[in-house]
Design an enzyme around this catalytic site. Structure first.
Site, PDB file in Angstrom:
ATOM      1  N   ASN A 150       0.870  -1.337  -0.046  1.00 33.32           N
ATOM      2  CA  ASN A 150      -0.073   0.256   0.309  1.00 33.32           C
ATOM      3  C   ASN A 150       0.812   1.097   0.227  1.00 33.32           C
ATOM      4  OD1 ASN A 150      -3.184   1.348   0.107  1.00 33.32           O
ATOM      5  ND2 ASN A 150      -1.895   2.439   1.514  1.00 33.32           N
ATOM      6  N   GLU A 151       0.646   1.894  -1.184  1.00 31.07           N
ATOM      7  CA  GLU A 151       1.542   3.440  -1.113  1.00 31.07           C
ATOM      8  C   GLU A 151       3.211   3.385  -0.940  1.00 31.07           C
ATOM      9  OE1 GLU A 151      -1.916   6.282  -0.199  1.00 31.07           O
ATOM     10  OE2 GLU A 151      -0.637   5.913   1.639  1.00 31.07           O
ATOM     11  N   GLU A 314      -8.163   5.085  -3.462  1.00 34.57           N
ATOM     12  CA  GLU A 314      -8.629   6.304  -3.452  1.00 34.57           C
ATOM     13  C   GLU A 314      -8.971   7.380  -3.015  1.00 34.57           C
ATOM     14  OE1 GLU A 314      -6.149   6.172   0.395  1.00 34.57           O
ATOM     15  OE2 GLU A 314      -5.669   4.384   0.427  1.00 34.57           O
ATOM     16  N   GLU A 364      -6.621   7.765  12.233  1.00 34.50           N
ATOM     17  CA  GLU A 364      -6.649   8.520  11.345  1.00 34.50           C
ATOM     18  C   GLU A 364      -8.235   8.423  11.776  1.00 34.50           C
ATOM     19  OE1 GLU A 364      -4.810   6.993   6.880  1.00 34.50           O
ATOM     20  OE2 GLU A 364      -6.579   6.518   7.358  1.00 34.50           O
TER      21      GLU A 364
END
Length: 687
Positions: A150-151, A314, A364
């Site tokens: 991821n990323e 996203e 988050e």
């Protein structure tokens, strides 16, 4: 081969984390997703402990139930490999997998992305979890594809563990073969840095000065990129072998990673995470007419250069922010829809909102999703429903279409990475790309980015009438020859200051600037200087018969010397000791033209050159639009679709010059005035 979304279906969906919610909520969540018209969800990318709660023990029960229930509700699943967050049992037992700061401080377990790509131990465990998941989910009903990690390189894009130092040495030995070649490439004779044993070679380490060997710094970024791609390849090879029917992507576009090479070598298509509201933090509000959230169109153009149609893994749906940083204001009514169509206009054929519901715990808790904590209806849910209804009508019609542009901004990783360290050209590129993106957007001229790679061909260039290569300090012989062929064949090419004077090692060539493209531009650089502040910036004055006002020649000045009679001086410097000397030239070369501007491009200079280049708005013949509205054109066979996006918080008025179909409203628009509401979007069928 183009890397594109397979098929011609448009998928709209959302990121979902079943491990974060009580299982009794899943069915209602999926039911409401289905009612919204969503077709796809992403899960699993942070769930290593659920797949492997202890070393060598693999369990899939929770995600089996989550995927089975999603499939029963008609939802496809993108499954993430969970390697962005190694579990605590692993980092405790094998601390060598952790990353280390430049100062030698080892990062500890917690947050995310705390690992290094080089650790043989970590690679072994990543292979094991990927293989276990691939075997289990290869033919699992509802699993459409995979997201690797991821990323990649988000949060941190430099690595200094012992494993990284060792991997860097191996990379250098394979690249250069001998210490003699390495010493020559890095110019280690300077300051007595020469190496006599490979064990003496390391990644950069703390030193008395903040400076470092610039050639080593460039190689370090090349190494990091290759290392990331190698890490991703480990997982991709397993998935290709065990799950060949499922597609593979990854999300991001972060520093020190050649996303184009990774996409070409490994992925079926590229994915990006679009958060335009970051512009409220990292903005250009101090500039006149700032781009703000519209600046993400420039980012999406870079994504499109890697994958002509792509996934937004996203898509921002609410205010973002971690508990302690990155706090953003809430998107205003209409902006979530606007940003979604911004992505679609630039090539997205799959969009997933982040996230279904805002987390009630963790870092988050303020990175808001479509639903709030209370799970009751809100305006974001209503807006998502409208987007889904509209894309349900037009999605399959536009899916598979390609963005159309006659202009491209050239970019390459060597100059990007070298420019991070070299202040004599790096800041120029950032300024010029910003200025050109603003000028082209406000002039309603769609543009692409074209990354210059070893595989770039003349055909890649000749798709465009105009190429802008703002400040390619590093230039290879092959690239220079390709650019000459493009111009000789009728193309128009623009350079800015500091072009062409370095080789691929980052060494300055012992030839007059601009080096390999001096004959193409018909000029050499007589003198040059950094321009250190606005007060000392000279103006550039047009002398080609136009009546534009003088404009500042920013950041760096190359004072030009025409070398042949075919060179036309379009503007001169109007200040400092070089007043009256050429600042902007145009050279006829074959059937085309090469321009050289001895400064960083400003919005004003870009606007003036757009006029001289004869570039017309994409709306010519069918509409007149105010500058607040961005236009993007997507083409599919003989059909053309125009996206009109009003980034203003005020209503604006356009003028239609002919009748056309409003695809979202399902009606025909007549000739005449057309009011566009704040943050509104229109999709028009041009043919």
């Amino acid at each position: 081969m183009d890397k594109t979304i397979p098929g011609e279906q448009f998928d709209l969906g959302v990121c979902y984390y079943p491990e974060q919610w009580p299982e009794h909520m899943w069915a209602d969540d999926y039911r409401r997703m289905q009612e919204l018209g969503f077709t796809i969800i992403r899960m699993g990318e942070f769930a290593w402990n659920f797949f492997e709660p202890e070393e060598g023990v693999f369990t899939f029960d929770l995600f089996d139930r989550a995927i089975d229930l999603a499939h029963a509700h008609g939802l496809k699943v993108i499954l993430g490999t969970p390697t962005a967050t190694p579990p605590a049992w692993m980092t405790y037992q094998y601390p060598e997998i952790l990353n280390v700061s430049f100062d030698g401080v080892q990062y500890q377990h917690g947050v995310r992305r705390h690992y290094n790509y080089s650790s043989p131990v970590y690679r072994q465990y990543c292979a094991k979890i990927t293989e276990a998941m691939a075997k289990h989910y290869a033919n699992y009903p509802g699993v459409a594809g995979w997201q690797i990690d991821n990323e990649l390189n988000c949060e941190v894009n430099v690595f200094y563990s012992q494993a990284d130092h060792a991997a860097f040495r191996i990379w250098l030995r394979e690249k250069y073969g001998s210490l003699d070649v390495l010493n020559q490439t890095w110019g280690t004779v300077f300051w007595n840095q020469s190496y006599s044993d490979w064990e003496q070679v390391h990644l950069s380490r703390p030193a008395p000065s903040k400076s470092a060997n610039p050639h080593q710094a460039l190689d370090e970024k090349r190494f990091i990129s290759d290392n990331v791609i190698s890490f991703a390849r480990l997982q991709v090879d397993i998935l290709r072998r065990l799950a060949p029917q499922q597609w593979i992507t990854t999300n991001g576009m972060f520093g020190h990673l050649d996303s184009h090479a990774m996409t070409d070598e490994l992925l079926d298509f590229f994915s990006y995470d679009s958060y335009p509201n970051f512009s409220t933090i990292w903005n250009d509000a101090d500039r006149e007419n700032p781009l703000m959230d519209r600046s993400y169109s420039n980012q999406l153009a870079k994504v499109r250069s890697a994958s002509p149609t792509f996934c937004i893994m996203e898509q921002q749906s609410g205010p973002g922010g971690w508990v302690n940083l990155l706090a953003q204001s809430a998107p205003k009514p209409g902006q979530m829809r606007l940003w979604t169509y911004q992505s679609v206009a630039h090539g997205a054929d799959m969009v997933l909102f982040f996230r279904w519901r805002t987390a009630t715990f963790g870092t988050e808790i303020y990175w808001h999703g479509i639903n709030d904590y209370h799970n009751r209806p809100n305006r974001r849910v209503t807006e998502a429903a409208k987007i889904s209804m509209e894309l349900g009508k037009i999605g399959e019609i536009i899916a598979g279409s390609r963005f159309a542009a006659d202009v491209a901004i050239l970019h390459d990783y060597d100059n990007e990475w070298d420019g991070e360290f070299d202040v004599w050209h790096g800041p120029l590129t950032r300024e010029s790309e910003y200025s050109w993106s603003k000028a082209l957007q406000f002039s309603h001229i769609p543009y692409d980015y074209l990354y210059v790679q070893n595989k770039t061909t003349l055909h890649d260039l000749t798709r465009y009438k105009v190429l802008i290569y703002p400040h390619p300090a590093i230039m290879s012989e092959e690239t220079a020859e390709l650019l000459k062929q493009y111009v000789a064949g009728g193309g128009k090419l623009l350079f800015g200051a500091r072009s062409g004077y370095k080789d691929q090692r980052g060494h300055c060539r012992m030839t007059p600037f601009p080096g390999l493209v001096a004959d193409l531009c018909g000029v050499t650089v007589e003198d040059f200087t950094l321009v250190l502040n606005e007060a000392s910036t000279p103006n550039m004055r047009w002398i080609d018969g136009a009546d534009e006002a003088p404009t500042p020649a920013r950041l760096f000045n190359d004072i030009l010397l025409p070398e042949n009679d075919s060179v036309q001086t379009l503007a001169v410097f109007d200040g400092d000791y070089y007043a009256g000397k050429p600042a902007l030239t145009r050279n006829a070369y074959g059937s085309g033209e090469a321009y050289y501007y001895g400064a960083a491009f400003s919005r004003e200079v870009a606007d003036a050159l757009i006029h001289r280049l004869g570039l017309a708005p994409a709306t010519t013949g069918w509409a007149e639009l105010p500058p607040e509205v961005e236009v993007a054109i997507r083409v599919k066979q003989n059909r053309r679709f125009a996206f009109l996006l009003n980034f203003s918080d005020k209503p604006v008025r356009a003028h239609l010059l002919r009748e056309m179909d409003d695809m979202l409203a399902g009606k025909q628009l007549g000739v005449g005035e057309l009011d566009i509401a704040p943050y509104d979007v229109l999709v028009l069928a041009l043919s």
